[in-house]
Scaffold this motif. Sequence first.
Motif, mmCIF file in Angstrom:
data_model
loop_
_atom_site.group_PDB
_atom_site.id
_atom_site.type_symbol
_atom_site.label_atom_id
_atom_site.label_comp_id
_atom_site.label_asym_id
_atom_site.label_seq_id
_atom_site.Cartn_x
_atom_site.Cartn_y
_atom_site.Cartn_z
ATOM 1 N N THR A 89 -13.815 -22.019 22.923
ATOM 2 C CA THR A 89 -13.204 -22.672 21.756
ATOM 3 C C THR A 89 -13.792 -22.089 20.469
ATOM 4 N N ALA A 90 -15.102 -21.854 20.468
ATOM 5 C CA ALA A 90 -15.747 -21.269 19.278
ATOM 6 C C ALA A 90 -15.114 -19.917 18.968
ATOM 7 N N GLU A 91 -14.896 -19.111 20.010
ATOM 8 C CA GLU A 91 -14.272 -17.787 19.809
ATOM 9 C C GLU A 91 -12.866 -17.941 19.244
ATOM 10 N N MET A 92 -12.130 -18.912 19.794
ATOM 11 C CA MET A 92 -10.730 -19.111 19.389
ATOM 12 C C MET A 92 -10.641 -19.629 17.943
ATOM 13 N N ILE A 93 -11.602 -20.447 17.541
ATOM 14 C CA ILE A 93 -11.593 -20.993 16.169
ATOM 15 C C ILE A 93 -11.659 -19.847 15.164
ATOM 16 N N LYS A 94 -12.499 -18.873 15.445
ATOM 17 C CA LYS A 94 -12.649 -17.742 14.521
ATOM 18 C C LYS A 94 -11.322 -16.978 14.377
ATOM 19 N N TYR A 95 -10.692 -16.646 15.499
ATOM 20 C CA TYR A 95 -9.424 -15.895 15.440
ATOM 21 C C TYR A 95 -8.330 -16.704 14.764
ATOM 22 N N THR A 96 -8.276 -17.993 15.109
ATOM 23 C CA THR A 96 -7.224 -18.840 14.544
ATOM 24 C C THR A 96 -7.366 -18.898 13.024
ATOM 25 N N SER A 97 -8.591 -19.009 12.552
ATOM 26 C CA SER A 97 -8.827 -19.090 11.101
ATOM 27 C C SER A 97 -8.367 -17.809 10.416
ATOM 28 N N ASN A 98 -8.739 -16.657 10.969
ATOM 29 C CA ASN A 98 -8.350 -15.390 10.335
ATOM 30 C C ASN A 98 -6.842 -15.146 10.443
ATOM 31 N N CYS A 99 -6.257 -15.531 11.574
ATOM 32 C CA CYS A 99 -4.811 -15.310 11.746
ATOM 33 C C CYS A 99 -4.020 -16.171 10.761
ATOM 34 N N LEU A 100 -4.521 -17.364 10.451
ATOM 35 C CA LEU A 100 -3.823 -18.203 9.463
ATOM 36 C C LEU A 100 -3.789 -17.489 8.107
ATOM 37 N N LEU A 101 -4.931 -16.952 7.688
ATOM 38 C CA LEU A 101 -4.981 -16.288 6.376
ATOM 39 C C LEU A 101 -4.044 -15.081 6.341
ATOM 40 N N ALA A 102 -4.088 -14.275 7.401
ATOM 41 C CA ALA A 102 -3.224 -13.090 7.459
ATOM 42 C C ALA A 102 -1.750 -13.508 7.414
ATOM 43 N N THR A 103 -1.434 -14.593 8.110
ATOM 44 C CA THR A 103 -0.044 -15.065 8.144
ATOM 45 C C THR A 103 0.405 -15.516 6.760
ATOM 46 N N MET A 104 -0.458 -16.225 6.041
ATOM 47 C CA MET A 104 -0.114 -16.667 4.678
ATOM 48 C C MET A 104 0.176 -15.449 3.788
#
Length: 445
Positions: A204-219
């Motif tokens: 989950t810790a690993e996934m939180i990092k990717y999810t956070s960065n993917c949100l910014l890139a998507t915006m």
Amino acid sequence: MKVSIVGTGYVGLVTGVCLAEKGHQVTCIDIDDEKIGKINRGIPPIHETGLEDLLKKNIKSRLQATNDLHGSVLATDITLIAVGTPFDGQRIDLTFVEKVAQQIGQALKDKPGYHLVVVKSTVVPGTTDEVVLPVLEKTSGKKAGKDFGVGMNPEFLTEGQAVQDFMQPDRIVLGGMDEKSIDTLSRLYEQFAQVDKLRTNNKTAEMIKYTSNCLLATMISFSNEIGNLCSTLGDVDVVDVMKGMHLAHYLSPILPGGQRVPAPINAFLAAGCGFGGSCLPKDVKALIAHGERAGAPMRLLDAVIHINQEQPKRILTLLKKHFPSLKGIKIAILGLAFKPDTDDMRESPAIPIIKDLLAQGALVKAHDPVANREARRYINDDRVNYTDELGEALSQVDAVVLVTRWEEFRKMPDLLAAMKSPPVFIDGRRMLDKHAIAKYEGIGL
Ligand code: NAD
């Protein structure tokens, strides 16, 4: 605590210096002897606001750098892995992480007592438990969960404000294979009492990092797609559109007293010439590849990357409105780093923009307040004429392209107004007032 950190790049060095400032005894380990020498002399090998002061303050007392991984693991309670995890086109390249895990495992073989190994590098979900942990067990001959613990503590720092981000974090994610690992890791952050801490498993810790960065890139890609439509439609400016959108209560809530509080995410909801850096492009691509292999294709993120790869070409399109052929046209590029306040050139949109301009026969001058040296290395083309002086960059050019939002470029309207025949100005970040500059062009305008 006694902490060793393997990998002394942006993440490892900032983490080491800041943990030392918080009172821990820190050993930074790297294979690059030049970096080690510099750090031990109090000279930061990277440009980060506030880093030099803290490094000078702590070096030789609570902080030291070395290439001795084995000795450092034996002498500390916890080891953080902060080496690079590049994307090789198919998947993240775990060569550095695996190598370091092997070396740590070999050291653990000789270490009596419990030790915690923590992955701080960005790694795809499953890596800590399924790659790092088995390598540690194999090379140490010991049992994870009994003789040593394994944790995952993603880093959310933003380059340029990395020290501030580390010292005043918005969250601390404490991943671990078991409660003991998480408890030990949480001791490292005891000084951060007021910060929200999330205890979770490693995946989950690993996934939180990717999810956070993917949100910014998507915006960002979302804003760029809207901007590209605006410029195609005409009579609509993406800056005004975004301003209107930012006023939504979910992006700028109104407090009971009537005061608006714009959400920081609005900074990512703005059109420009694309995102770069060592993290966003690599992390989005790595998650797409990971999803694909796992049987969960990520179509939205595919589009995010596609839009971003095309976005630097918009600069060329805007230039061509004024210069149908760019052969012999003198162009100044303002800003080379992928973002302001850093000299990091990794995946900076300035690189494809300059390469495209050179390929079209343009004569390119380039200016960045701090990244010229790094840019020379990355762009590696003698045809680019670098200058440390903004005034020199602007002298005798036909067009100016703003690529990075450096604060010093705020004075551009005044500088251009003072020129006899001002050049065409392309605002690749929509940073300046379009009415304040004569021959203004911008993304999404
Ligand atoms: P970096 O390339 O700047 O630094 C990595 C360092 O590791 C280098 O100094 C290299 O010499 C060293 N190294 C490589 N192999 C080694 C070994 N066997 N032993 C000792 N040292 C070794 O990388 P970075 O930007 O600090 O990123 C590190 C990790 O953190 C990556 O996974 C990255 O995705 C993640 N991350 C980076 C940022 C950022 O803004 N840069 C933010 C959050 C997370």
